[in-house]
Design a protein around this motif. Structure first.
Motif, PDB file in Angstrom:
ATOM      1  N   GLU A  28     -64.976  -2.380 -14.926  1.00  0.00           N
ATOM      2  CA  GLU A  28     -65.181  -0.949 -15.169  1.00  0.00           C
ATOM      3  C   GLU A  28     -66.617  -0.664 -15.589  1.00  0.00           C
ATOM      4  OE1 GLU A  28     -63.449   2.663 -18.010  1.00  0.00           O
ATOM      5  OE2 GLU A  28     -62.340   0.774 -17.830  1.00  0.00           O
ATOM      6  N   SER A  29     -67.153  -1.507 -16.466  1.00  0.00           N
ATOM      7  CA  SER A  29     -68.530  -1.310 -16.932  1.00  0.00           C
ATOM      8  C   SER A  29     -69.530  -1.514 -15.803  1.00  0.00           C
ATOM      9  CB  SER A  29     -68.823  -2.261 -18.088  1.00  0.00           C
ATOM     10  OG  SER A  29     -70.132  -2.095 -18.575  1.00  0.00           O
ATOM     11  N   ILE A  30     -69.306  -2.544 -14.980  1.00  0.00           N
ATOM     12  CA  ILE A  30     -70.213  -2.804 -13.850  1.00  0.00           C
ATOM     13  C   ILE A  30     -70.166  -1.647 -12.859  1.00  0.00           C
ATOM     14  CG2 ILE A  30     -70.559  -4.256 -11.817  1.00  0.00           C
ATOM     15  CD1 ILE A  30     -69.852  -6.673 -13.520  1.00  0.00           C
ATOM     16  N   ALA A  31     -68.959  -1.153 -12.571  1.00  0.00           N
ATOM     17  CA  ALA A  31     -68.827  -0.040 -11.631  1.00  0.00           C
ATOM     18  C   ALA A  31     -69.557   1.202 -12.144  1.00  0.00           C
ATOM     19  CB  ALA A  31     -67.347   0.262 -11.393  1.00  0.00           C
ATOM     20  N   ALA A  32     -69.422   1.463 -13.447  1.00  0.00           N
ATOM     21  CA  ALA A  32     -70.097   2.625 -14.021  1.00  0.00           C
ATOM     22  C   ALA A  32     -71.614   2.458 -13.953  1.00  0.00           C
ATOM     23  CB  ALA A  32     -69.642   2.818 -15.468  1.00  0.00           C
ATOM     24  N   LYS A  33     -72.091   1.248 -14.249  1.00  0.00           N
ATOM     25  CA  LYS A  33     -73.531   0.981 -14.181  1.00  0.00           C
ATOM     26  C   LYS A  33     -74.021   1.088 -12.741  1.00  0.00           C
ATOM     27  CE  LYS A  33     -77.448  -0.706 -15.956  1.00  0.00           C
ATOM     28  NZ  LYS A  33     -78.222  -0.021 -17.008  1.00  0.00           N
ATOM     29  N   HIS A  34     -73.212   0.615 -11.805  1.00  0.00           N
ATOM     30  CA  HIS A  34     -73.603   0.636 -10.401  1.00  0.00           C
ATOM     31  C   HIS A  34     -73.759   2.072  -9.901  1.00  0.00           C
ATOM     32  CE1 HIS A  34     -73.512  -0.224  -6.061  1.00  0.00           C
ATOM     33  NE2 HIS A  34     -73.876  -1.461  -6.398  1.00  0.00           N
TER      34      HIS A  34
ATOM     35  N   THR B  87     -74.904   4.507 -11.566  1.00  0.00           N
ATOM     36  CA  THR B  87     -76.210   5.024 -12.001  1.00  0.00           C
ATOM     37  C   THR B  87     -77.326   4.427 -11.163  1.00  0.00           C
ATOM     38  OG1 THR B  87     -76.576   3.294 -13.668  1.00  0.00           O
ATOM     39  CG2 THR B  87     -75.329   5.231 -14.359  1.00  0.00           C
ATOM     40  N   VAL B  88     -77.085   3.220 -10.625  1.00  0.00           N
ATOM     41  CA  VAL B  88     -78.084   2.592  -9.759  1.00  0.00           C
ATOM     42  C   VAL B  88     -78.067   3.262  -8.390  1.00  0.00           C
ATOM     43  CG1 VAL B  88     -78.750   0.443  -8.612  1.00  0.00           C
ATOM     44  CG2 VAL B  88     -77.894   0.386 -10.964  1.00  0.00           C
ATOM     45  N   ASP B  89     -76.861   3.537  -7.894  1.00  0.00           N
ATOM     46  CA  ASP B  89     -76.697   4.173  -6.581  1.00  0.00           C
ATOM     47  C   ASP B  89     -75.773   5.379  -6.762  1.00  0.00           C
ATOM     48  OD1 ASP B  89     -76.281   4.941  -4.013  1.00  0.00           O
ATOM     49  OD2 ASP B  89     -75.665   2.981  -3.268  1.00  0.00           O
ATOM     50  N   PRO B  90     -76.305   6.542  -7.122  1.00  0.00           N
ATOM     51  CA  PRO B  90     -75.483   7.712  -7.438  1.00  0.00           C
ATOM     52  C   PRO B  90     -74.553   8.126  -6.319  1.00  0.00           C
ATOM     53  CG  PRO B  90     -77.776   8.071  -8.054  1.00  0.00           C
ATOM     54  CD  PRO B  90     -77.738   6.827  -7.240  1.00  0.00           C
ATOM     55  N   GLY B  91     -74.794   7.662  -5.098  1.00  0.00           N
ATOM     56  CA  GLY B  91     -73.935   8.052  -3.999  1.00  0.00           C
ATOM     57  C   GLY B  91     -72.612   7.317  -3.966  1.00  0.00           C
ATOM     58  N   LYS B  92     -72.431   6.329  -4.865  1.00  0.00           N
ATOM     59  CA  LYS B  92     -71.203   5.519  -4.849  1.00  0.00           C
ATOM     60  C   LYS B  92     -70.305   5.882  -6.023  1.00  0.00           C
ATOM     61  CE  LYS B  92     -73.144   1.673  -2.285  1.00  0.00           C
ATOM     62  NZ  LYS B  92     -73.303   0.223  -2.195  1.00  0.00           N
TER      63      LYS B  92
ATOM     64  N   TYR C 256     -82.994 -15.273  -6.294  1.00  0.00           N
ATOM     65  CA  TYR C 256     -81.734 -14.891  -5.645  1.00  0.00           C
ATOM     66  C   TYR C 256     -81.218 -13.574  -6.229  1.00  0.00           C
ATOM     67  CZ  TYR C 256     -76.891 -15.396  -3.953  1.00  0.00           C
ATOM     68  OH  TYR C 256     -75.667 -15.211  -3.353  1.00  0.00           O
ATOM     69  N   ALA C 257     -81.361 -13.429  -7.542  1.00  0.00           N
ATOM     70  CA  ALA C 257     -80.896 -12.211  -8.202  1.00  0.00           C
ATOM     71  C   ALA C 257     -81.596 -10.970  -7.662  1.00  0.00           C
ATOM     72  CB  ALA C 257     -81.113 -12.327  -9.709  1.00  0.00           C
ATOM     73  N   ALA C 258     -82.827 -11.135  -7.199  1.00  0.00           N
ATOM     74  CA  ALA C 258     -83.602  -9.993  -6.696  1.00  0.00           C
ATOM     75  C   ALA C 258     -83.003  -9.400  -5.422  1.00  0.00           C
ATOM     76  CB  ALA C 258     -85.043 -10.422  -6.447  1.00  0.00           C
ATOM     77  N   GLU C 259     -82.080 -10.114  -4.793  1.00  0.00           N
ATOM     78  CA  GLU C 259     -81.487  -9.630  -3.543  1.00  0.00           C
ATOM     79  C   GLU C 259     -80.353  -8.627  -3.768  1.00  0.00           C
ATOM     80  OE1 GLU C 259     -80.260 -12.955  -1.196  1.00  0.00           O
ATOM     81  OE2 GLU C 259     -82.149 -14.062  -1.499  1.00  0.00           O
ATOM     82  N   PHE C 260     -79.983  -8.383  -5.026  1.00  0.00           N
ATOM     83  CA  PHE C 260     -78.815  -7.552  -5.311  1.00  0.00           C
ATOM     84  C   PHE C 260     -79.229  -6.224  -5.969  1.00  0.00           C
ATOM     85  CE2 PHE C 260     -77.352 -11.808  -4.835  1.00  0.00           C
ATOM     86  CZ  PHE C 260     -76.091 -11.709  -4.254  1.00  0.00           C
ATOM     87  N   ASP C 261     -78.291  -5.292  -5.976  1.00  0.00           N
ATOM     88  CA  ASP C 261     -78.535  -4.002  -6.627  1.00  0.00           C
ATOM     89  C   ASP C 261     -78.337  -4.091  -8.131  1.00  0.00           C
ATOM     90  OD1 ASP C 261     -78.980  -2.908  -4.152  1.00  0.00           O
ATOM     91  OD2 ASP C 261     -76.970  -2.049  -3.960  1.00  0.00           O
ATOM     92  N   LEU C 262     -77.470  -5.044  -8.554  1.00  0.00           N
ATOM     93  CA  LEU C 262     -77.145  -5.166  -9.982  1.00  0.00           C
ATOM     94  C   LEU C 262     -76.778  -6.611 -10.278  1.00  0.00           C
ATOM     95  CD1 LEU C 262     -75.109  -2.685 -12.111  1.00  0.00           C
ATOM     96  CD2 LEU C 262     -74.581  -5.113 -12.271  1.00  0.00           C
TER      97      LEU C 262
ATOM     98  N   GLU D 130     -61.748  -3.742  -5.169  1.00  0.00           N
ATOM     99  CA  GLU D 130     -60.786  -2.654  -5.055  1.00  0.00           C
ATOM    100  C   GLU D 130     -61.464  -1.299  -5.234  1.00  0.00           C
ATOM    101  OE1 GLU D 130     -57.647  -3.358  -7.828  1.00  0.00           O
ATOM    102  OE2 GLU D 130     -57.018  -5.260  -6.894  1.00  0.00           O
ATOM    103  N   ARG D 131     -62.615  -1.327  -5.917  1.00  0.00           N
ATOM    104  CA  ARG D 131     -63.405  -0.105  -6.108  1.00  0.00           C
ATOM    105  C   ARG D 131     -64.435   0.081  -4.990  1.00  0.00           C
ATOM    106  NH1 ARG D 131     -63.746   1.819 -11.622  1.00  0.00           N
ATOM    107  NH2 ARG D 131     -62.403   0.633 -13.044  1.00  0.00           N
ATOM    108  N   GLY D 132     -64.421  -0.840  -4.031  1.00  0.00           N
ATOM    109  CA  GLY D 132     -65.361  -0.731  -2.922  1.00  0.00           C
ATOM    110  C   GLY D 132     -66.695  -1.394  -3.150  1.00  0.00           C
ATOM    111  N   LEU D 133     -66.784  -2.245  -4.169  1.00  0.00           N
ATOM    112  CA  LEU D 133     -68.044  -2.936  -4.485  1.00  0.00           C
ATOM    113  C   LEU D 133     -67.900  -4.429  -4.203  1.00  0.00           C
ATOM    114  CD1 LEU D 133     -69.062  -1.247  -7.868  1.00  0.00           C
ATOM    115  CD2 LEU D 133     -70.046  -0.840  -5.613  1.00  0.00           C
TER     116      LEU D 133
END
Length: 637
Positions: free
Chosen positions: A624-630, A632-637, A557-563, A534-537
């Motif tokens: 909410e915590s994952i979205a906030a962390k994400h 910082t990983v991708d400031p454009g989101k 497999y985990a290496a394929e993701f941003d977070l 719902e947050r676009g992630l």
């Protein structure tokens, strides 16, 4: 008194705000107080659930203890602590019972934060005598003149730690220690073992007046040359008394024994405790009580005598007012029977809890293949090792919190020998109203470090059945399953796919987040993934099923993701997420990582849902915590 009454009665409880008020009450009014306390307990506990059976059995006993001794100067230690409700009433906490076992309310066990009359939060069994022995030694050193009273049930007395304490108590003739054995013949279930047989014999014939039939064989065994018929009869009666009574056993240790005493006779109890108090050394007072005394529904409950209804119940009938759900324990119980029918090598062991852990149903069908060892988790584990050495496949069913007590046996007696023993941990994770001593939040951290131990965390009924079948089929070492209290998900959470050794439970669009879900946290993880979308992630939710190690494929497999994130209801330190993070570092995977788990601190009692919300293990908090962390990983989101 078989049920609560509506007739007027004297409000003696209202006049008692502390034990000092109890001592001022006329002796002839004490039975009325006991009846009033029973009515109060049934009404109060019927609204919240709690340990009703054990407390109805110790009303007179607790009154007598507080009349004879001077708490808190004379410490009173309850073992296992669930029988302390009457103690709480008499020490001024009756007005707190409307919040019993609820968040921020009265605890179900002694609690130092509630009252100076509560010395320890001792809700694991068989500990009271060790606490009391230490307190009594300190009283000797300080020459305080105070006494220490330990109230221990016959069930808790089966625990090895209690006997270690008795061995040391008996070595000191000067200890001002009174051990009150609350003998109701039960823990959760009827007490088992050699001690139980001795105590049961005494309960069945408390007068020690043997009939001629009982005496016949014993008389014939006594040399009568030089004896009168009277002396022969007297010797026979003494021999029979020693055969039935534990008195000789305790006396041989050097303990003064007083009993058996009618545990519902205030006069007899008071007299016995006064004698014990004045003896000047360690004394064991043996009180015979009835669990659930004075309440018909408890007496009618042959299995547990209304030990601890978990939810509100009808105070007249004892019937639960909460709708029934299929529980994790029920699924395990069915699976155990199914596997035992297919494999005659499967046997089950439990530590005084056949009903609560789900092995009672197997015992009804195959009684010779179920062993209740009493409150003795260490013995259960190493006994299972012996069974495994002989070619059996033992299943040890224990609450997760109690399994902590047998870590050394799991490590060295089972795992080091690579024995096929399956441990089933009920009430894993945050369990709720019983409080921090009963939370099964340490098992993932403790037992994942055991070499060769395979550990599974089922997410639903289907995976519990499958993983249990896989566990009992394992022949090269021990296995362990953990699941929480309460009901299983209404619908099975089927895997969409298997990928890199992981069950894929959710596949989002253009996923950038990989979320590892451990066991019963799957519904939280799946809902968190929906909120992220719902947050676009986009997110992928995976379940490793077996959580004792992290595979190389999963890390790559985990290496394929941003977070990457993980969620579990065990302590963060040493948990699955902690190990996953370390494995990612070892393989040079630098993807940001979040670890959602239980913080390493003491967490007060409340419902599982309330506590998970407090510590941030809800879909809303996780997303909410994952979205906030994400961001910082991708400031454009």
């Amino acid at each position: 008194m078989d049920s609560p009454r509506d007739t007027e009665h004297e409000q003696l409880m209202e006049a008692i705000s502390d034990v000092a008020d109890l001592k001022q009450l006329d002796t002839d009014r004490l039975p009325m107080l006991a009846e009033e306390i029973r009515r109060f307990l049934i009404e109060a506990v019927s609204k919240t659930g709690g340990h009703i059976g054990p407390n109805l059995g110790v009303v007179e006993l607790t009154i007598a203890i507080h009349r004879v001794f001077d708490s808190p100067d004379d410490p009173v230690i309850f073992d296992t602590g669930h029988q302390s409700y009457v103690h709480k009433i008499l020490t001024g906490r009756a007005d707190m019972f409307d919040g019993l076992r609820t968040r921020g309310g009265l605890t179900g066990y002694p609690n130092q934060n509630e009252s100076p009359h509560d010395f320890v939060e001792n809700s694991h069994a068989s500990t009271s005598l060790s606490y009391a022995e230490g307190l009594a030694k300190a009283a000797c050193l300080k020459q305080s003149g105070n006494h220490v009273v330990a109230v221990i049930g016959d069930g808790a007395l089966t625990g090895g730690m209690a006997w270690e304490a008795l061995n040391n108590i008996a070595a000191r003739e000067d200890l001002p220690l009174i051990i009150v054995v609350n003998d109701n013949g039960r823990s959760y279930a009827p007490t088992v073992g050699g001690l139980a047989k001795r105590l049961t014999g005494l309960r069945l014939d408390p007068s020690y007046e043997p009939t001629l039939d009982k005496l016949k064989n014993h008389i014939e065994s006594i040399p009568v040359v030089g004896k009168t018929a009277y002396s022969a009869l007297h010797a026979a009666k003494t021999g029979l008394k020693d055969a039935l009574s534990p008195q000789g056993m305790f006396s041989d240790l050097g303990l003064k024994y007083v009993g058996p005493i009618d545990g519902h006779d205030l006069g007899e109890l008071t007299e016995a405790l006064e004698k014990a108090k004045n003896f000047g050394g360690p004394v064991l007072v043996h009180a015979l009580t009835e669990k659930g005394h004075g309440w018909a529904p408890a007496r009618a409950d042959e299995a547990e005598q209304m030990h601890a209804p978990s939810a509100a119940f009808d105070p007249i009938t004892g019937e639960s007012l909460k709708g029934k759900k299929t529980r994790w324990t029920n699924i395990f119980s069915e699976s155990l029977i199914e596997q035992a029918e297919q494999d005659e090598r499967i046997v089950a062991l439990t530590a005084a809890m056949p009903g609560p852990t789900g092995v009672a149903a197997l015992a009804e069908r195959m009684p010779d293949r179920v062993f209740d060892v009493g409150i003795a988790e260490q013995h259960a584990t190493t006994s299972a090792a012996g069974l495994a050495l002989a070619g059996m496949h033992p299943v040890v069913a224990v609450y997760a919190t109690f399994m902590n007590r047998a870590f050394d046996q799991v490590l060295l007696d089972v795992a080091m020998h690579r024995l096929p023993v399956t441990f089933v941990l009920d009430r894993a994770g945050i369990t709720g109203p019983d409080g921090p001593s009963h939370y099964g939040m340490w098992d993932l951290s403790l037992f994942r470090m055991v070499p060769g131990l395979k550990m599974a965390a089922p997410r639903d009924a289907a995976t519990l059945r499958t993983e249990f079948a896989e566990a009992v089929a394992e022949e090269n070492g021990p296995t362990m399953l953990r699941f929480p209290t309460g009901g299983v998900p209404e619908n099975n959470l089927d895997a969409l796919d298997q990928r890199h050794g992981l069950d894929v439970l959710h596949q989002g669009q253009k996923p950038t987040v990989l979320l590892f879900s451990i066991g019963a946290m799957a519904p939280v993880a799946l809902r968190a993934a929906e909120l992220l979308e719902e947050r676009g992630l986009g997110a992928v939710v995976v379940d490793p099923r077996w959580v004792d190690s992290v595979g190389e494929d999963a890390v790559k497999y985990a290496a394929e993701f941003d977070l990457v994130a993980s969620i579990e209801d065990g302590v963060r330190e040493g948990g699955y997420g902690d190990t996953l993070s370390a494995a990612m570092r070892d393989y040079g995977v630098t993807v940001p990582f979040q670890d959602f788990a239980v913080p390493k601190r003491w967490i007060g009692h409340g419902t599982r849902a309330e506590i998970l919300e407090e510590i941030g293990l809800t879909p809303e908090a996780v997303s909410e915590s994952i979205a906030a962390k994400h961001r910082t990983v991708d400031p454009g989101k």
